[in-house]
Design an enzyme around this catalytic site. Structure first.
Site, PDB file in Angstrom:
ATOM      1  N   HIS A 127       0.810  -1.223   0.000  1.00 22.46           N
ATOM      2  CA  HIS A 127       0.000   0.000   0.000  1.00 22.46           C
ATOM      3  C   HIS A 127       0.842   1.272   0.000  1.00 22.46           C
ATOM      4  O   HIS A 127       0.630   2.164  -0.826  1.00 22.46           O
ATOM      5  CB  HIS A 127      -0.929   0.008   1.226  1.00 22.46           C
ATOM      6  CG  HIS A 127      -1.638   1.314   1.419  1.00 22.46           C
ATOM      7  ND1 HIS A 127      -2.688   1.728   0.606  1.00 22.46           N
ATOM      8  CD2 HIS A 127      -1.435   2.312   2.322  1.00 22.46           C
ATOM      9  CE1 HIS A 127      -3.110   2.912   0.995  1.00 22.46           C
ATOM     10  NE2 HIS A 127      -2.364   3.286   2.042  1.00 22.46           N
ATOM     11  N   GLY A 186       3.058   6.228   4.807  1.00 22.35           N
ATOM     12  CA  GLY A 186       4.350   5.748   5.303  1.00 22.35           C
ATOM     13  C   GLY A 186       4.408   4.254   5.369  1.00 22.35           C
ATOM     14  O   GLY A 186       3.393   3.571   5.425  1.00 22.35           O
ATOM     15  N   GLY A 237       5.646   2.584   7.823  1.00 23.01           N
ATOM     16  CA  GLY A 237       5.532   2.072   9.176  1.00 23.01           C
ATOM     17  C   GLY A 237       6.811   1.449   9.693  1.00 23.01           C
ATOM     18  O   GLY A 237       6.775   0.648  10.616  1.00 23.01           O
TER      19      GLY A 237
END
Length: 873
Positions: free
Chosen positions: A643, A817, A819
């Site tokens: 994603h 982001g 993560g």
């Protein structure tokens, strides 16, 4: 430890047993092999000589596939040898090897053919073999009495007893008698009877041996079903000394243990007596024979043989004690009589060997010359002391001075000097103090009793003192061995890795200055290498012996029956997962390592093996932990890439499509906005990819800390400069003191960590919100705090924000982001010895992430460096 190359099963051994040559063992073996060949079993004949007197057997042998035998350099004179390496390189399912007890030619890997068979079985190859009952080791002495001939080629009984199948080949003895050939005279009747008697006796032994095996098989069949069957109860102990008949006693003990299905031990009680070279050879030969026959060898140290044997029998739960006849002492009964008197509940068997009984312990009469001089000197001093006090004390009290001298000599030396001191003291006491003085005559009967009493007391006192000295020496030696075990265990317990374990073991072993040691292990390529100890290069023969010991988990080299031509004795330190290391031992004089030393080294090898296993397990657990963390990293990366990397690519793709499709229709301002959006998303994509690369390098240990001294203000300024487009919508505040200590860090990595923290704060800050970067120091560490006004993190979840899976799912780092920013930050700070903490944000809102970095002793700066640092701040 890898188990590659270890067969899934051990091969099956089938032994064709006969009473004597000519019963048809070889033919029966070849017939059984023909059946297996017709069933499709891949077999090869390893080494079977064609029987000249049996054409049928020769034809059967010729029709079977053959493994070509080996010959040495002297092909015309050297006998055929089994090609063991050829069979192992291309292993058949079944191989045939005749004459199990045969001795191999000098220079072979193994001294005996049965050892070749054991190696083939360990490789998973089934073996058919033949043996005559006269070659059984435990029957050697009995066969000498029956036939008058000693058989030199023998096989340990346990090899045949552990065979999967025992096939008895039997023929009537009359059919084995030699017939009359053409041109020969009729055999003599007396010779016929003698041959028939020997063959009948051999047949009986073969039947008894087979019956013992059948009885053992029957017990094994009953036991798994829980049905009543004879159980292995107790233990058989056989006590020996240096008697010439000790080996005969050991063989009888082995046969008795087999018949009764008892485990057995050979026990020698060392009383401190001096054994001559012949007695020592007999004792060592009996101990080696017991080991070959599958018995346990135990050596005890004590003064009283009978009580020690009984105590050991109680400790080992033995119920049968076997000894030879012993010669009684002048003042007390012999060992056999004392055992019969004291051994309640024990079955005492005394084997009348037929030779001379065991000699009495030869007490150490021959002390050093200095000890005898000490006895003379002590007598002279005692005489002078007694003469000086004779006018004060009565005559009976004067004898105590001489008794004290005898006692001191016995404690300081041995029995011989103590007895000499007793005799000299007796003469001095008689000459100097018994009337008439300076004469051996005694006029008073009371003085005769006094002299006799003195002589008895002197002898008993000297004997007791010498015995206590021997016991103390034995206890001191035992304590030394126990202390060695305890010290080794203590050192191994403190060792944390494999090399530390090996170094600790070598440090303990080198206390034996008459021995050389080395510890071998496998390198990355699988070859043996010296990991500790004597690092001299090994000759080819020594390396072959070491390789064999490692692969088979059994001792080899000098003093064994396997590759014994070298100087080293190799002891494999084998755990449940296979060999952990290889201990090599050799004497500095080039002689064989004594049996007592080998047994002690085996005992020391047990805690060493456990320590090596523990170190290997710790290494494997650490590798498993790293593997788990790597898998978690991989999962987090895959979860985020799907994603987070797609978003900037989609924005960039849309902007570029608009520019290509509309072209000049787009105004200059809109065109500039599309290009800036593409550039910003490209920069964000670059940061994502950098994070992925950094995290991968962290997971595989690829980050190298190339440290240097750097000003904290430079790191903060560079980080904020790189994030200037991202920080534009926020109100940025910085708090940097004028005087800050230098950091000894990898500047680029710390800068990347700070960028990740700031970017995380920007992502959750509201529009036009405040973002504050503050730096302070307390002398021990430097702190860089980044505070925002975002939604904040609940206290219960603050410890989870650096977790991979938590990162990919939820938390303070949602939105855009990968993560991974804070996970990378934590890894970088941890590599520098620092940490990251989470707290409340500005005025109770948002979150504060603080980077903690340790401070080292500051370097000495010259004036130019101080000016540069001041300008940077």
């Amino acid at each position: 430890m890898s188990n590659a190359g270890i067969p899934a099963r051990r091969g099956r051994l089938t032994v064709f047993l006969g009473a004597a040559p000519g019963v048809g063992k070889t033919r029966a073996m070849l017939q059984a092999a023909q059946v297996q060949l017709r069933l499709g079993v891949a077999l090869r004949v390893g080494l079977v000589a064609a029987p000249d007197a049996d054409p049928e057997a020769a034809a059967l042998l010729a029709s079977l596939p053959q493994q070509p035998p080996k010959r040495g350099a002297e092909q015309a004179t050297r006998p055929l040898e089994l090609d063991l390496d050829g069979l192992l390189a291309d292993p058949p399912a079944l191989t045939l090897i005749a004459e199990l007890a045969h001795a191999n030619p000098p220079g072979s890997r193994h001294a005996k053919r049965w050892q070749d068979v054991q190696e083939l079985l360990a490789a998973g190859i089934d073996v058919y073999t033949t043996v005559n009952v006269q070659h059984m080791e435990s029957l050697n002495s009995q066969l000498l009495d029956l036939t008058g001939l000693r058989v030199h080629e023998t096989v340990p009984d346990w090899v045949v007893q552990e065979a999967d199948e025992l096939v008895l080949i039997d023929r009537p003895p009359r059919e084995l008698l030699p017939g009359r050939s053409a041109g020969q005279a009729e055999p003599d009747a007396d010779q016929q009877r003698a041959s028939l008697t020997r063959l009948t006796a051999l047949r009986e032994l073969a039947l008894q041996f087979a019956a013992t095996r059948v009885d053992a098989d029957l017990q094994r069949c009953y036991r798994p079903h829980g049905q009543s069957a004879p159980a292995l109860l107790g233990r058989l102990l056989v006590g020996i000394d240096g008697n010439p008949q000790a080996e005969h006693l050991v063989r009888h003990a082995s046969r008795l243990a087999q018949r009764r299905q008892l485990p057995w031990s050979l026990v020698h009680v060392d009383t401190g007596a001096v054994l001559d070279e012949t007695a020592r050879r007999h004792l060592q030969a009996a101990q080696r024979l017991a080991e070959n026959l599958g018995g346990e060898v135990v050596s005890l140290r004590a003064a009283d043989v009978s009580s020690t044997l009984i105590q050991h029998a109680i400790e080992r739960r033995a119920n049968v004690l076997l000894i030879g006849p012993s010669r009684p002492h002048q003042l007390r009964p012999g060992v056999a009589e004392r055992l019969l008197r004291q051994g309640r509940g024990l079955e005492i068997n005394i084997l009348n060997i037929g030779g001379a009984p065991s000699p009495r312990a030869q007490l150490p009469r021959m002390g050093r010359l200095g000890d005898y001089l000490l006895a003379v000197l002590a007598t002279l001093i005692a005489s002078a002391a007694a003469w000086s006090i004779s006018s004060v004390l009565e005559l009976p009290n004067i004898s105590l001075v001489f008794l004290l001298a005898v006692l001191l000599v016995g404690v300081r030396s041995s029995l011989g000097p103590a007895l000499l001191c007793s005799a000299l003291s007796f003469l001095a006491y008689d000459l100097l103090f018994i009337s008439p003085t300076f004469s051996l005559d005694v006029h008073h009967k009371a003085d005769i009793l006094t002299l006799l009493f003195f002589l008895v007391m002197a002898v008993l006192t000297g004997n007791l003192a010498a015995r206590q000295r021997r016991q103390m020496d034995a206890l001191r030696e035992t304590q030394t061995e126990t202390a060695a075990l305890l010290e080794l265990s203590r050192k191994l317990g403190a060792a944390t890795d494999r090399q530390a374990v090996l170094d600790a073991a070598l440090q303990q072993l080198t206390h034996w200055h008459d021995l050389d040691f080395c510890l071998l292990g496998r390198d990355v390529a699988g070859a043996l290498q010296v990991e500790a100890g004597l690092s001299a290069p090994l000759r080819e023969g020594e390396r072959n012996a070491a390789e064999w010991a490692w692969q088979h988990g059994q001792p080899s080299g000098m003093g064994t029956h396997t590759l014994a031509n070298g100087r080293w004795w190799w002891l494999p330190l084998t755990g449940k997962e296979g060999p952990q290391a290889l201990l090599g031992v050799r004497t500095k004089q080039g002689s064989t390592v004594p049996a007592a030393r080998r047994r002690l080294l085996k005992a020391l090898g047990q805690p060493l093996t456990q320590a090596l296993t523990r170190a290997q397990l710790a290494q494997e657990l650490e590798a498993a932990r790293l593997q788990t963390e790597t898998e978690q990293l991989r999962s987090a990366l895959l979860a985020s890439v799907s994603h987070d990397l797609r978003t900037p690519l989609t924005v960039m793709h849309g902007a570029i499509d608009s520019l290509l499709t509309l072209g000049e229709q787009i105004g200059a301002e809109d065109r500039r906005e599309l290009l800036e959006s593409t550039r910003n998303e490209a920069e964000r994509l670059d940061r994502y990819i950098q994070n992925l690369l950094d995290m991968t390098r962290l997971g595989h240990g690829g980050l190298k800390l190339e440290r240097d001294w750097v000003a904290p203000a430079d790191i903060v300024a560079s980080s904020l400069q790189r994030l200037q487009p991202v920080l534009a919508p926020l109100r940025l505040e910085t708090a940097l003191p004028d005087e800050l200590p230098l950091l000894y860090v990898h500047a680029a990595l710390i800068e990347q960590a700070l960028i990740n923290v700031v970017e995380n704060a920007v992502r959750f800050s509201p529009a036009a919100g405040r973002l504050r970067v503050a730096v302070d120091s307390d002398g021990a560490e430097l702190r860089i705090a980044v505070s925002d006004e975002g939604p904040g993190i609940p206290p219960a979840e603050r410890e989870k924000i650096f977790d991979m899976f938590y990162t990919a799912a939820r938390g303070d780092r949602g939105g855009k982001g990968t993560g991974l920013g804070l996970a990378i930050c934590l890894g970088i700070l941890g590599a520098h010895g620092g940490s990251v903490t989470v707290g409340d944000g500005l005025e109770g809102r948002g979150t504060t992430l603080t980077l903690h970095l340790p401070l080292l002793a500051q370097p000495q700066l010259d004036e130019a460096d101080r000016d540069d640092q001041g300008e940077a701040q």
